[in-house]
Design an enzyme around this catalytic site. Structure first.
Site: not given
Ligand code: AP5
Length: 219
Positions: A15, A90, A129, A162, A173
């Site tokens: 994402k 979410r 990552r 991270r 997660r």
């Molecule tokens: P990346 O683009 O970083 O993936 P992502 O989907 O953004 O993953 P996140 O881990 O950031 O999502 P998340 O939803 O768990 O965490 P968030 O930060 O929102 O890609 C991942 C890896 O794959 C990278 O190394 C990239 O290079 C590689 N890659 C990407 N695309 C690729 C492809 N096509 N082919 C090959 N490789 C690829 O949230 C973190 C925490 O915050 C949550 O766990 C929660 O505790 C809290 N939080 C955040 N939002 C909320 C909410 N709305 N409500 C409550 N808690 C929340």
């Protein structure tokens, strides 16, 4: 009328990677709830100290804290033409609150690209990552390695793993996603907004499809 795009999908599906590309192409600001929490953690704000206790366990931060943080961010002047939301909403409750909020900005959710991939793919992506310390630019040790090991291509800062990318937290997660976030698929499907995208392809293939989708559908 402003345009709001909500990117949904499991942890590690790409994402954030896609949001940066789409934001550059559309000019819409990229609003990542995870990045906003990490910024607060880095600055040791009250919100950051509280959020960290949930994030490091792989749990969701309570809705009231998350919704008020997003509400403030959406009020900023750079969101006058809309925004690209990544990681928010979410839960169905957050989605309902977003709907109410967007009415105040004379908008609504226009597109919901849902990026999907198998759990094996997610674990492999999160396990490799690397994140830039200064601005959160994202790399992957195998699929998108930095030019210089351990350094960000864009700002030269150190890359780190991270805290919530540890194996046991990744599993939690993914479980939390299936229990609490996947109901959003039905929520947006019922509203005729959901478009599923196979995320198990290259970064370029996925972004091409998302851009086609948001460019050809009526806003
Ligand atoms: P990346 O683009 O970083 O993936 P992502 O989907 O953004 O993953 P996140 O881990 O950031 O999502 P998340 O939803 O768990 O965490 P968030 O930060 O929102 O890609 C991942 C890896 O794959 C990278 O190394 C990239 O290079 C590689 N890659 C990407 N695309 C690729 C492809 N096509 N082919 C090959 N490789 C690829 O949230 C973190 C925490 O915050 C949550 O766990 C929660 O505790 C809290 N939080 C955040 N939002 C909320 C909410 N709305 N409500 C409550 N808690 C929340």
């Amino acid at each position: 009328m402003p345009t709001y795009i909500v990117l949904i999908g499991p942890p590690g599906v790409g994402k954030g990677t896609q949001a940066k590309i789409i934001s550059e192409e559309t000019g819409l600001p990229h609003i990542s709830s995870g990045d906003l929490f990490r910024e607060n953690i880095k600055n040791k704000t009250d919100l950051g100290l509280l959020a960290e206790t949930y994030i490091n366990k792989g749990e969701l931060v309570p809705d009231n804290l998350t919704i008020s943080m997003i509400r403030e961010r959406l009020k900023a002047t750079d969101c006058v033409n809309g925004a690209l939301l990544d990681g928010f909403p979410r839960t169905p409750n957050q989605a309902e609150e977003l709907e109410k909020l967007l009415v105040q900005f004379h908008g609504r959710v226009n597109h919901v690209p849902y990026i999907s991939a198998s759990s094996e793919t997610l674990i492999e992506r999160l396990g490799g990552r690397l994140t830039c310390r200064a601005q959160g630019h994202v790399y992957h040790s195998k699929y998108n390695p930095p030019k210089v090991e351990g350094k960000c291509n864009l700002d030269g800062s150190d890359l780190y793993i991270r805290d919530d990318d540890k194996v046991e937290t990744i599993q939690r997660r993914i479980q939390v996603y299936f229990d609490q976030t996947s109901p959003l698929i039905e929520y947006y499907h019922k509203r005729g907004l959901l478009e599923e995208i196979n995320g198990a392809r290259s970064i370029e293939e996925v972004s091409t499809e998302i851009l086609k989708l948001i460019g050809t559908r009526q806003a």
